[in-house]
Design an enzyme around this catalytic site. Structure first.
Site, PDB file in Angstrom:
ATOM      1  N   LYS A 158       0.868  -1.182   0.000  1.00  0.00           N
ATOM      2  CA  LYS A 158       0.000   0.000   0.000  1.00  0.00           C
ATOM      3  C   LYS A 158       0.903   1.230   0.000  1.00  0.00           C
ATOM      4  CE  LYS A 158      -4.022   0.509   1.087  1.00  0.00           C
ATOM      5  NZ  LYS A 158      -5.149   1.023   0.237  1.00  0.00           N
TER       6      LYS A 158
ATOM      7  N   ASP B  91      -0.895 -12.880   4.493  1.00  0.00           N
ATOM      8  CA  ASP B  91      -1.804 -13.708   5.286  1.00  0.00           C
ATOM      9  C   ASP B  91      -3.210 -13.635   4.698  1.00  0.00           C
ATOM     10  OD1 ASP B  91      -2.666 -15.263   7.497  1.00  0.00           O
ATOM     11  OD2 ASP B  91      -3.379 -13.443   8.482  1.00  0.00           O
TER      12      ASP B  91
ATOM     13  N   ASP C 106      -5.398 -16.477   2.007  1.00  0.00           N
ATOM     14  CA  ASP C 106      -6.702 -17.090   2.303  1.00  0.00           C
ATOM     15  C   ASP C 106      -7.671 -16.859   1.140  1.00  0.00           C
ATOM     16  OD1 ASP C 106      -5.865 -17.979   4.796  1.00  0.00           O
ATOM     17  OD2 ASP C 106      -7.671 -17.294   5.830  1.00  0.00           O
TER      18      ASP C 106
HETATM   19  C1  IPM Z   1      -1.235 -18.449   8.698  1.00  0.00           C
HETATM   20  C2  IPM Z   1      -1.968 -18.289   9.996  1.00  0.00           C
HETATM   21  C3  IPM Z   1      -1.013 -17.724  11.036  1.00  0.00           C
HETATM   22  C4  IPM Z   1      -0.624 -16.337  10.584  1.00  0.00           C
HETATM   23  C5  IPM Z   1      -1.531 -17.734  12.484  1.00  0.00           C
HETATM   24  C6  IPM Z   1      -1.974 -19.090  12.921  1.00  0.00           C
HETATM   25  C7  IPM Z   1      -0.499 -17.173  13.431  1.00  0.00           C
HETATM   26  O1  IPM Z   1      -3.104 -17.521   9.814  1.00  0.00           O
HETATM   27  O2  IPM Z   1      -0.195 -19.137   8.691  1.00  0.00           O
HETATM   28  O3  IPM Z   1      -1.691 -17.926   7.689  1.00  0.00           O
HETATM   29  O4  IPM Z   1      -1.340 -15.348  10.846  1.00  0.00           O
HETATM   30  O5  IPM Z   1       0.434 -16.217   9.952  1.00  0.00           O
HETATM   31 MG    MG Z   2      -3.531 -17.064   7.764  1.00  0.00          MG
END
Ligand code: IPM
Ligand code: MG
Length: 369
Positions: free
Chosen positions: A192, A249, A253
């Site tokens: 960003k 992160d 996802d």
């Molecule tokens: C990931 C998970 C971790 C992160 C957590 C469990 C600490 O979400 O590996 O993506 O935030 O990195």
């Molecule tokens: Mg994660």
């Protein structure tokens, strides 16, 4: 010659269930391919807290530094919600990443053809998808100081700090460019820079590294919010996405769901080479400990098994055997074997259990010989 060493940290929740299937795959490679590993096991996360009052015992940390690769299941669960922040299960995983200096986190998002209709996006958007997120893993807002909850006048203030040095950006950028050269030769860097100074520096350093040593790779830049939108709109425009710890992160996802299920995504966290030439390495599924389905044999072991495939490729120079395992999983999916996460909610069909998915993968491995 001694066998390469593996440390298994199955952790919490569904971690031990999915790791049990990985252990069967490891045994298969020993029996059928002559690839023997010295496997040891230990505790991490809530399991380590229950046993030792800490989410990662110092002895386990020391062992992780010595082995050729660590395989981790998952950490965390509601049982540990009330614990002090310093001993929460996640702290064990973050300590491993930090002390092993695993700065480059590889999160591939590949859509298996058999699952293309299962994604929440249209088939033509996701079919054939093959992208790699390279997430910086040892710095940024996850570790920056100052951090904490402080008193300011009559109220509390929560503080975290996004901090990146040039050398931290430089080394992870290099790992993304190197990877891109072995793929479709494209890197899109996301930050960003429109709001964050750390983003401006990120963009500068990535641009410099590119101009100096990787000008053969196609480089583009995107603000991370636009990147999230583009990932959902037309993800196949990307090859390698390079990004920081927090954005990585979140974006990973998002990318995971493109492939149909979080239960499908492996990851490799790599550091600098050790004396034997292998990188310091930890392999883990992207999914969490899934407390809601723990102990029910409902978990999908594929992400964890694919993480072992990444270990074969990145730690043990066994790219062909990694491909064998990936193909076995692909054929099992093509046969229609599905754990519950890979089934529509409105179906009456009975899902395969965690062990049945393991059985099917071992049978497909046998068939590959
Ligand atoms: C990931 C998970 C971790 C992160 C957590 C469990 C600490 O979400 O590996 O993506 O935030 O990195
Ligand atoms: Mg994660």
């Amino acid at each position: 010659m001694t066998n390469p060493s593996l440390l298994i940290l199955a952790g919490d929740g569904i971690g031990p269930e999915v790791m049990a299937q990985v252990a069967r795959v490891i045994d298969w490679y020993g029996d059928k391919r002559g690839l023997k590993f010295d496997v040891s096991e230990d505790l991490v996360g809530g399991a380590a807290y229950d046993a030792h009052g800490t989410p990662l015992h110092d002895d386990t940390m020391a062992r992780a530094q010595e082995v050729d690769a660590v395989l981790l299941g998952a950490v965390g669960g509601p049982k540990y919600d009330a614990l002090d922040f310093s001993v929460k299960p996640e702290r064990g995983l973050l300590r491993l990443r930090k002390e092993m200096d695993l700065f480059s986190n590889l999160r591939p998002a590949q859509c298996f053809d058999a699952l293309a209709d299962f994604s929440s996006l249209k088939r033509d958007v996701v079919a054939g998808l093959d992208i790699m997120i390279v997430r910086e893993l040892t710095s940024g807002v996850y570790f920056g100081e100052p951090r904490g909850i402080f008193k300011e006048g009559n109220e509390r203030v929560g503080i975290n700090t996004q901090r990146y040095t040039e050398s931290e950006i430089d080394r992870v950028a290099r790992s993304a460019f190197e990877l891109a050269r072995r793929r479709s030769n494209k890197v899109c860097s996301m930050e960003k820079a429109n709001v964050m100074e750390s983003g401006i520096l990120w963009r500068d350093v990535v641009t410099e590294v590119h101009a100096k040593d990787y000008s053969d790779v196609e480089l583009s830049h995107m603000y991370a919010d636009a990147g999230a939108m583009q990932l959902c709109r037309w993800p196949k425009q990307f090859d390698v996405i390079l990004t920081d710890n927090l954005f990585g992160d979140i974006l990973s996802d998002t990318a995971a769901m493109l492939t149909g299920s979080l239960g499908m995504l492996p990851s490799a966290s790599l550091g600098a080479p050790m004396a034997n030439g292998r990188p310091k390495a930890l392999y883990e599924p992207v999914h969490g400990s899934a407390p809601d389905i723990t102990g029910k044999e409902l978990a999908n072991p594929i992400a964890c098994i694919l993480s072992f495939a990444m270990a074969l490729r990145y730690s043990f120079d066994q790219g062909d055997e990694a491909s064998r395992l990936e193909s076995a999983i692909e054929s099992v999916l093509a046969q229609g074997v599905r754990t519950a996460d890979l089934m529509q909610a409105d179906t009456d069909a009975k899902p395969a259990s965690t062990t049945e998915m393991g059985d099917a993968i071992l049978a497909a491995l046998d068939a590959s010989l």
